[in-house]
Design an enzyme around this catalytic site. Structure first.
Site, mmCIF file in Angstrom:
data_model
loop_
_atom_site.group_PDB
_atom_site.id
_atom_site.type_symbol
_atom_site.label_atom_id
_atom_site.label_comp_id
_atom_site.label_asym_id
_atom_site.label_seq_id
_atom_site.Cartn_x
_atom_site.Cartn_y
_atom_site.Cartn_z
ATOM 1 N N TYR A 64 2.308 -3.398 5.602
ATOM 2 C CA TYR A 64 1.321 -4.391 6.018
ATOM 3 C C TYR A 64 0.073 -3.598 6.364
ATOM 4 O O TYR A 64 0.088 -2.808 7.318
ATOM 5 C CB TYR A 64 1.858 -5.140 7.244
ATOM 6 C CG TYR A 64 0.982 -6.265 7.739
ATOM 7 C CD1 TYR A 64 1.393 -7.588 7.614
ATOM 8 C CD2 TYR A 64 -0.238 -6.013 8.350
ATOM 9 C CE1 TYR A 64 0.601 -8.635 8.093
ATOM 10 C CE2 TYR A 64 -1.028 -7.055 8.822
ATOM 11 C CZ TYR A 64 -0.606 -8.353 8.693
ATOM 12 O OH TYR A 64 -1.383 -9.384 9.160
ATOM 13 N N TYR A 128 -1.817 -2.428 14.239
ATOM 14 C CA TYR A 128 -1.413 -1.788 12.978
ATOM 15 C C TYR A 128 -0.884 -0.373 13.242
ATOM 16 O O TYR A 128 0.197 -0.002 12.786
ATOM 17 C CB TYR A 128 -2.608 -1.765 12.021
ATOM 18 C CG TYR A 128 -2.437 -0.863 10.817
ATOM 19 C CD1 TYR A 128 -1.620 -1.232 9.751
ATOM 20 C CD2 TYR A 128 -3.096 0.366 10.741
ATOM 21 C CE1 TYR A 128 -1.470 -0.391 8.639
ATOM 22 C CE2 TYR A 128 -2.951 1.207 9.646
ATOM 23 C CZ TYR A 128 -2.136 0.815 8.599
ATOM 24 O OH TYR A 128 -1.981 1.656 7.526
HETATM 25 N N1 LIG Z 1 -5.258 1.467 3.011
HETATM 26 C C1 LIG Z 1 -5.587 2.423 3.887
HETATM 27 O O1 LIG Z 1 -6.763 2.655 4.184
HETATM 28 C C2 LIG Z 1 -4.510 3.278 4.492
HETATM 29 C C3 LIG Z 1 -4.865 4.288 5.419
HETATM 30 C C4 LIG Z 1 -3.850 5.109 5.945
HETATM 31 C C5 LIG Z 1 -2.532 4.905 5.565
HETATM 32 N N2 LIG Z 1 -2.227 3.904 4.687
HETATM 33 C C6 LIG Z 1 -0.830 3.701 4.334
HETATM 34 O O2 LIG Z 1 -0.687 3.995 2.957
HETATM 35 C C7 LIG Z 1 0.356 3.205 2.398
HETATM 36 C C8 LIG Z 1 -0.111 2.546 1.135
HETATM 37 O O3 LIG Z 1 -1.275 1.789 1.419
HETATM 38 P P1 LIG Z 1 -2.055 0.989 0.291
HETATM 39 O O4 LIG Z 1 -3.496 1.149 0.580
HETATM 40 O O5 LIG Z 1 -1.508 1.328 -1.052
HETATM 41 O O6 LIG Z 1 -1.643 -0.500 0.691
HETATM 42 P P2 LIG Z 1 -1.718 -1.840 -0.156
HETATM 43 O O7 LIG Z 1 -2.601 -1.674 -1.335
HETATM 44 O O8 LIG Z 1 -1.990 -2.914 0.837
HETATM 45 O O9 LIG Z 1 -0.229 -1.970 -0.695
HETATM 46 C C9 LIG Z 1 0.841 -2.279 0.127
HETATM 47 C C10 LIG Z 1 1.828 -3.047 -0.707
HETATM 48 O O10 LIG Z 1 2.964 -3.323 0.090
HETATM 49 C C11 LIG Z 1 3.380 -4.648 -0.204
HETATM 50 N N3 LIG Z 1 4.171 -5.176 0.884
HETATM 51 C C12 LIG Z 1 3.783 -5.676 2.074
HETATM 52 N N4 LIG Z 1 4.835 -6.078 2.784
HETATM 53 C C13 LIG Z 1 5.932 -5.841 2.028
HETATM 54 C C14 LIG Z 1 7.320 -6.049 2.210
HETATM 55 N N5 LIG Z 1 7.780 -6.614 3.329
HETATM 56 N N6 LIG Z 1 8.170 -5.672 1.218
HETATM 57 C C15 LIG Z 1 7.691 -5.122 0.080
HETATM 58 N N7 LIG Z 1 6.397 -4.922 -0.154
HETATM 59 C C16 LIG Z 1 5.524 -5.265 0.814
HETATM 60 C C17 LIG Z 1 2.085 -5.413 -0.385
HETATM 61 O O11 LIG Z 1 2.318 -6.616 -1.056
HETATM 62 P P3 LIG Z 1 1.350 -7.877 -0.782
HETATM 63 O O12 LIG Z 1 0.034 -7.506 -1.361
HETATM 64 O O13 LIG Z 1 2.044 -8.982 -1.460
HETATM 65 O O14 LIG Z 1 1.282 -8.036 0.719
HETATM 66 C C18 LIG Z 1 1.271 -4.405 -1.194
HETATM 67 O O15 LIG Z 1 1.512 -4.535 -2.571
HETATM 68 C C19 LIG Z 1 0.779 2.253 3.509
HETATM 69 O O16 LIG Z 1 1.924 2.765 4.140
HETATM 70 C C20 LIG Z 1 -0.368 2.279 4.481
HETATM 71 O O17 LIG Z 1 0.023 1.961 5.794
HETATM 72 C C21 LIG Z 1 -3.189 3.115 4.132
#
Ligand SMILES: NC(=O)c1ccc[n+]([C@@H]2O[C@H](COP(=O)([O-])OP(=O)(O)OC[C@H]3O[C@@H](n4cnc5c(N)ncnc54)[C@H](OP(=O)(O)O)[C@@H]3O)[C@@H](O)[C@H]2O)c1
Length: 297
Positions: A64, A128
């Site tokens: 999330y 978060y």
């Molecule tokens: N984005 C940032 O700036 C950032 C910074 C630091 C760390 N991170 C970490 O990096 C990782 C990847 O981030 P990202 O940017 O690739 O995120 P993202 O684009 O939001 O992708 C997350 C994916 O997880 C899916 N998801 C959410 N809840 C789920 C569940 N219960 N079961 C299965 N899938 C689920 C989402 O689906 P839906 O779209 O349908 O919800 C989405 O496809 C995460 O762990 C995040 O916390 C991200």
């Protein structure tokens, strides 16, 4: 050597997509599940699916990630960011396979004067960050083989991210006001994917693989204002759009979630243990912006 299956959850997200795309180049067959295929909060289904596939490793890219929305949606954020990883950790433990998981710079409060080490005190200042920290704890408590990779300010060519928001604002009215007093490291989703795959490969080839928390981000620190400047430089170079960019402070633009002021991560442990080095953030942002512009201009 036989090709190894790796299971990738959250495969529809920014890092998930890039991990699936690159897996074969590292000698893996990716078995990819987006949220509709496998909701990681469903403990029974997760355990059964992972057991049936019997992968060599699991890379969890599901989370999330709506930082502001999480303030009023804590239960959903906790389920995806803490309960989900706990389910995966237990399933991985049952199969004796490593779990690779992504965490965030937002586990820190941002009050440090230098870069954060993996061993530094965590103290999240928003929901978060608290749920992501709970996810780290759940993994450490429920499985023996794990890598938790903390990263920051993630952007990809696909998905929603800061570059796309800036381009939409820039193309919309030609004016942007961007926060200049929060500092961190923009990180390309493709580079995180490569890091996860390199670590997986290295992990599976070692007798004594190092478990634990690691940091990986783009190289260098900037503010959101500095990040936007690079995006608009590319926009102006590839279109006739000029954007007037103004630096503002966090106080000028209150958001539901508080954010750390300085969340740069020290990545030297990842370099020492896995020979993986960060890439210059400006070059990576410029490259990704050009890729996105090809789609939108
Ligand atoms: N984005 C940032 O700036 C950032 C910074 C630091 C760390 N991170 C970490 O990096 C990782 C990847 O981030 P990202 O940017 O690739 O995120 P993202 O684009 O939001 O992708 C997350 C994916 O997880 C899916 N998801 C959410 N809840 C789920 C569940 N219960 N079961 C299965 N899938 C689920 C989402 O689906 P839906 O779209 O349908 O919800 C989405 O496809 C995460 O762990 C995040 O916390 C991200």
């Amino acid at each position: 050597m036989p090709v190894k299956k790796i299971l990738i959850t959250g495969a529809g997200g920014q890092v998930g997509l890039e991990t699936v795309r690159r897996a074969q180049a590292y000698g893996f067959t990716p078995i990819a599940f987006n949220r509709a295929d496998l909701d990681i909060t469903d403990a029974v289904k997760a355990a059964r699916t992972i057991k049936d596939i019997a992968p060599a490793a699991l890379i969890n890219c599901a989370a999330y990630t709506h930082v502001d929305k999480a303030e009023n949606d804590a239960d959903a954020a906790f389920e995806a960011n803490a309960l989900g990883p706990k389910n995966l950790a237990r399933a991985c433990q049952a199969l004796d396979i490593p779990l690779l998981h992504i965490s965030t710079d937002y586990v820190f409060d941002g009050c440090a004067s230098g870069l954060y080490l993996e061993t530094d005190q965590v103290s999240p200042i928003n929901i978060y960050g608290s749920t992501k920290l709970a996810g780290e704890h759940a993994i450490i408590q429920n499985c023996d083989k794990y890598i938790i990779l903390r990263t920051s300010w993630v952007y990809g060519v696909t998905g929603e991210n800061f570059i796309k928001t800036m381009l939409a604002i820039g193309q919309g009215n030609g004016h942007a006001r961007v926060v200049a007093d929060q500092f961190g490291s923009p990180t390309f989703a493709g580079d995180i994917a490569e890091t996860l795959l390199k670590i997986t490969k290295s992990y599976l080839s070692r007798k004594e693989a190092p478990n634990g928390i690691y940091h990986y981000t783009g190289a260098g620190i900037t503010s959101w204002y500095g990040f936007a400047k690079v995006v608009f430089k590319e926009l102006e170079a590839h279109s006739n759009i000029q954007v007037e960019l103004k630096a503002i402070t966090t106080k000028d633009r209150p958001t539901p979630a508080q954010r750390p002021a300085h969340s740069g991560l020290d990545t030297s442990k990842t370099a020492a243990d896995f020979n993986i080095y960060p890439k210059d953030w400006q070059q990576s942002v410029a490259r990704a912006t050009r890729e996105i512009l090809k789609q939108v201009l």
